[in-house]
Design an enzyme around this catalytic site. Sequence first.
Site, PDB file in Angstrom:
ATOM      1  CG  ASP A 157      -6.043   7.282  -2.546  1.00 41.78           C
ATOM      2  OD1 ASP A 157      -6.808   7.112  -3.524  1.00 41.78           O
ATOM      3  OD2 ASP A 157      -6.364   7.981  -1.569  1.00 41.78           O
ATOM      4  N   PRO A 158      -5.649   3.695  -2.152  1.00 44.83           N
ATOM      5  CG  PRO A 158      -4.772   2.436  -0.403  1.00 44.83           C
ATOM      6  CD  PRO A 158      -4.661   3.778  -1.063  1.00 44.83           C
TER       7      PRO A 158
END
Length: 217
Positions: free
Chosen positions: A62-63
Site C-alpha cells: 500500500d502507499p
Amino acid sequence: MTHSAWHDEIKQVLPKDYYRRVNRFLDEVYATGVVYPPRDNVFKALQVTPLEETRVLILGQDPYHGPLQAQGLSFSVPDSIPAPPSLQNILEELAADIGVRSHHDLSSWAEQGVLLLNACLTVPEGRANGHAGLIWEPFTDAVIKVLNAKDRPVVFVLWGAYARRKKALITNPIHHVIESPHPSPLSAYRGFFGSKPFSRANAILEKEGLGQIDWLR
C-alpha cells in the site's frame, strides 16, 4: 480513471458496478480525512505505464502513509523526500546488482514499462494498511489477470508474502516470476539482499527480445 487500454480490459474482469463503488469510496475517504496519495494520483501507475508497454510488474502493498511521500507508484517518493527504509534497501540491492541510482523518484522506471502497482491504492495518514480489505483487491487482482492474459511475456516481481500470494493468478506459462522476501528492514536480510532482481529481469527481457530496463535512469 486510467489509461484507456487498461480501463477497457480491466472493466471486462470486474463486476459492472465496481467503478461506481470505487468512486463512492474515494469521495467518502477524501472528504472525511487525510488520505494518500493525492486523489489525482490514485491511478497514476496505470496512467504512466500503458498496458501495451508493460514489460515488468513490481507489486507493492500500500502507499506510504506519511506527508508528501506517496505519489501513486509503488515504492517511489519524490526526489526531495528522504528514501523510506524499504526504498533504501531497494536502492542498496540495485547498487550491489547493477549500479548506484541516486534518484528516489522511480517515474523513469514506469516510463520504460515497469508497472509500479500497489495492491491497495490508498492509505489513511499514519495508518499503514488502513484501507486494506475494503475495496482495492478486486481491482489489483484484475490488473494481474489482464497482464496474465497477454500473449507477450511479462516479468512479475513479487516481494514479500503478500505479493507472492498473487503468484496464483499468474497461470500463463509465457510469463516469468521473480520472487523474494520483502525489502522492508524486517525481512530484507532473509533473502531480498543478494536476490539480484534487476539483472535477472533484464536477462529475461533480453532473452525474450523485449529490451532491457535502464534501472539507473
